[in-house]
Design an enzyme around this catalytic site. Sequence first.
Site, PDB file in Angstrom:
ATOM      1  N   ASP A 186      21.537  25.638  19.796  1.00  0.00           N
ATOM      2  CA  ASP A 186      22.590  25.935  20.772  1.00  0.00           C
ATOM      3  C   ASP A 186      22.150  26.056  22.226  1.00  0.00           C
ATOM      4  O   ASP A 186      22.829  25.557  23.103  1.00  0.00           O
ATOM      5  CB  ASP A 186      23.294  27.233  20.357  1.00  0.00           C
ATOM      6  CG  ASP A 186      24.617  27.438  21.055  1.00  0.00           C
ATOM      7  OD1 ASP A 186      25.360  26.454  21.219  1.00  0.00           O
ATOM      8  OD2 ASP A 186      24.923  28.582  21.434  1.00  0.00           O
ATOM      9  N   ARG A 221      32.046  33.108  11.421  1.00  0.00           N
ATOM     10  CA  ARG A 221      30.693  32.782  11.896  1.00  0.00           C
ATOM     11  C   ARG A 221      29.627  33.420  11.013  1.00  0.00           C
ATOM     12  O   ARG A 221      29.882  34.367  10.265  1.00  0.00           O
ATOM     13  CB  ARG A 221      30.507  33.313  13.316  1.00  0.00           C
ATOM     14  CG  ARG A 221      31.356  32.633  14.382  1.00  0.00           C
ATOM     15  CD  ARG A 221      30.618  31.505  15.017  1.00  0.00           C
ATOM     16  NE  ARG A 221      31.346  30.874  16.099  1.00  0.00           N
ATOM     17  CZ  ARG A 221      30.817  29.959  16.909  1.00  0.00           C
ATOM     18  NH1 ARG A 221      29.547  29.598  16.754  1.00  0.00           N
ATOM     19  NH2 ARG A 221      31.525  29.401  17.848  1.00  0.00           N
ATOM     20  N   HIS A 257      23.142  23.871  27.336  1.00  0.00           N
ATOM     21  CA  HIS A 257      23.924  24.189  26.128  1.00  0.00           C
ATOM     22  C   HIS A 257      23.808  22.977  25.205  1.00  0.00           C
ATOM     23  O   HIS A 257      24.609  22.055  25.260  1.00  0.00           O
ATOM     24  CB  HIS A 257      25.385  24.454  26.519  1.00  0.00           C
ATOM     25  CG  HIS A 257      26.219  24.919  25.373  1.00  0.00           C
ATOM     26  ND1 HIS A 257      27.526  24.528  25.204  1.00  0.00           N
ATOM     27  CD2 HIS A 257      25.950  25.751  24.336  1.00  0.00           C
ATOM     28  CE1 HIS A 257      28.028  25.094  24.113  1.00  0.00           C
ATOM     29  NE2 HIS A 257      27.087  25.834  23.571  1.00  0.00           N
ATOM     30  N   SER A 286      32.482  21.818  20.848  1.00  0.00           N
ATOM     31  CA  SER A 286      32.838  22.116  19.470  1.00  0.00           C
ATOM     32  C   SER A 286      33.559  20.940  18.817  1.00  0.00           C
ATOM     33  O   SER A 286      34.451  20.338  19.410  1.00  0.00           O
ATOM     34  CB  SER A 286      33.739  23.353  19.431  1.00  0.00           C
ATOM     35  OG  SER A 286      34.122  23.659  18.115  1.00  0.00           O
ATOM     36  N   ARG A 291      34.987  35.031  21.974  1.00  0.00           N
ATOM     37  CA  ARG A 291      34.746  35.550  23.319  1.00  0.00           C
ATOM     38  C   ARG A 291      36.076  35.718  24.060  1.00  0.00           C
ATOM     39  O   ARG A 291      37.073  35.090  23.749  1.00  0.00           O
ATOM     40  CB  ARG A 291      33.838  34.597  24.106  1.00  0.00           C
ATOM     41  CG  ARG A 291      32.403  34.560  23.634  1.00  0.00           C
ATOM     42  CD  ARG A 291      31.574  33.650  24.518  1.00  0.00           C
ATOM     43  NE  ARG A 291      32.095  32.290  24.574  1.00  0.00           N
ATOM     44  CZ  ARG A 291      32.779  31.785  25.582  1.00  0.00           C
ATOM     45  NH1 ARG A 291      33.035  32.524  26.664  1.00  0.00           N
ATOM     46  NH2 ARG A 291      33.229  30.547  25.545  1.00  0.00           N
ATOM     47  N   LYS A 350      26.116  35.076  24.593  1.00  0.00           N
ATOM     48  CA  LYS A 350      26.515  34.189  25.677  1.00  0.00           C
ATOM     49  C   LYS A 350      26.381  34.857  27.043  1.00  0.00           C
ATOM     50  O   LYS A 350      26.249  34.175  28.062  1.00  0.00           O
ATOM     51  CB  LYS A 350      27.944  33.706  25.461  1.00  0.00           C
ATOM     52  CG  LYS A 350      28.086  32.735  24.283  1.00  0.00           C
ATOM     53  CD  LYS A 350      27.187  31.506  24.436  1.00  0.00           C
ATOM     54  CE  LYS A 350      27.450  30.483  23.349  1.00  0.00           C
ATOM     55  NZ  LYS A 350      26.527  29.320  23.428  1.00  0.00           N
ATOM     56  N   LYS A 402      27.432  18.364  17.006  1.00  0.00           N
ATOM     57  CA  LYS A 402      26.138  18.785  17.575  1.00  0.00           C
ATOM     58  C   LYS A 402      25.240  19.432  16.527  1.00  0.00           C
ATOM     59  O   LYS A 402      24.070  19.076  16.401  1.00  0.00           O
ATOM     60  CB  LYS A 402      26.402  19.747  18.739  1.00  0.00           C
ATOM     61  CG  LYS A 402      25.172  20.357  19.371  1.00  0.00           C
ATOM     62  CD  LYS A 402      25.506  20.998  20.711  1.00  0.00           C
ATOM     63  CE  LYS A 402      26.495  22.110  20.584  1.00  0.00           C
ATOM     64  NZ  LYS A 402      25.876  23.430  20.358  1.00  0.00           N
ATOM     65  N   THR A 403      25.799  20.385  15.782  1.00  0.00           N
ATOM     66  CA  THR A 403      24.999  21.093  14.779  1.00  0.00           C
ATOM     67  C   THR A 403      24.649  20.182  13.613  1.00  0.00           C
ATOM     68  O   THR A 403      23.498  20.127  13.152  1.00  0.00           O
ATOM     69  CB  THR A 403      25.762  22.334  14.265  1.00  0.00           C
ATOM     70  OG1 THR A 403      25.989  23.224  15.356  1.00  0.00           O
ATOM     71  CG2 THR A 403      24.959  23.061  13.201  1.00  0.00           C
TER      72      THR A 403
END
Length: 570
Positions: A298, A362, A261, A279, A97, A242, A283-284
Amino acid sequence: MSAMKALAPAWRNGLRYTSFSSRARIGAAARKELGKTASLATVSSLGIDKATGITKPSTVYYNLPYPEVFEHETKNEEGESTANGTYCVSTGQFTGRSPKDKYFVKQAPSDKKLDWGKINKGVAPEVYENIYKKAVKHYNENVDKMYVFDGYCGTSPKSRKNVRIITELAWQHHFAKNMFIRPDSEAETAGFEPDFTIINACKVINEDYKDLGLNSDVAVVFNVEENMAVITGTWYGGEMKKGIFSMMNYWLPLDGVMAMHCSANKGKDGDTALFFGLSGTGKTTLSADPERLLIGDDEHGWDDDGIFNFEGGCYAKTINLSRDNEPEIYDAIKRDALLENVIIKENGEPDYTDTSRTENTRVSYPIYHIDNHEPSGMGGHPNSIIFLTCDAFGVLPPVSRLSPGQAMYHYLSGYTAKVAGTERGVTEPTPNFSAGFGAAFLTLHPTLYADLLQHKLDRHGTQCFLINTGWTGGGYGVGKRMSIKATRACVNAVLDGSINKASFTPDPVFGFDVPTELPGVPTKVLIPRDAWSDKKSYDTTRTKLAGMFKDNYTKFVKPGVTNYTSFGPK
């Protein structure tokens, strides 16, 4: 040399499609759509001409089924197919981004609600009109065919929004189809009325950006009153995802619905858990639990009925990906998934270790590529919320229990630490504070989200915990990284409620409750000071980190908003 070499015109991002025999391998979900043909429409039949001024593209491809998307991508030579049929594209110059190029039109009444500053930057209506007209002119003069995705953001029928994504690249249509919620049938989109429309004009460059007062020739501009956004100058797909998330963060809290988030999963007994984290905090990884159903990885909302996923897919990093370290994500990369900026070897296999293009490689894929996903995309009111931090200072305990006030303080702090040891002469970790664990997407003042979250915690009795996946026994370079086994033990104790049977002691500086014993976690690791050989050094480092928290929090203290300072470190 990679098969993804620059053999096509520059506007195609230097890609060429390479066919592999596995192209014919189609997943079960895609096979269901084989009987459908590409859905053709016109700008007038969809009402695009009147809503946007785009009138000229002679062909409009509407909500294409996956096999048709694949055919368009390959025919347009937008990328290349891998050995197992996954499509791969390059996003060009921008592999992430461009937050400095994101703007909101400064006009009433939204100008009284938006939290203006470095994140939410304003532009005058005439600047937006300039960029908007360029995008429309581009579609009317240079685009023969375009792609339109109509779908939803939000699995909850009560709280979801209708979104329309207009693109001229098939792979961007593919991205939208992966990430947003796909309608179940063509009949469902009859008479579709979008709540918000994104015009992706990635090939438009704002050469007059200095005259317009912009940061660069890239612009991602949101017009809240017109329910429209225009993307120019960047090909990166995440701007669409986003961008809608930022709008959900605007709309929903004003209606008493929390936008978050975070990832979410669901136990066999229906208990729901949320995982917040920046990041690198896990989390994932930690929300992908074979014993629990994944609701989403997410973005989520929390309304009167419970938790709901905003998305219909996942968007995961692939750097150093392997089946051993991330089996769920690795196996999800197959036909209908979309790889971004991954180097493809001559044999058609992705090289996830090659970061020559970017470290932010990604993949997006529909959520049903995860076997143990929750089909409804919804869960009940959460039993537990876990804030994840990677504390490279080695100060925070592996797990601590937060009071509601402390939870709001740590939600607003959104702390983790970046390891800076790879840079010459830099030996100290760098703190990273991001309100709500996603400050870049908060359009309202952060304390408004915290107030709403506290209301929901009080109403539903949700417990909050802080889990440190970072260092223990010393900071980066001295101590060691918390073992995944110990972290899993902490997470499991939270999820099954057994942590509440433990004895707790308050941390003398941060004030939260720390368990003194927990199965699967060494006792001296639970109390961080005990894990340090140099106790004085620990005390000094803890005081330093506490000061960083306090300094960061001062920006949230202003008239008219709730002050949670008293729940922070002493």
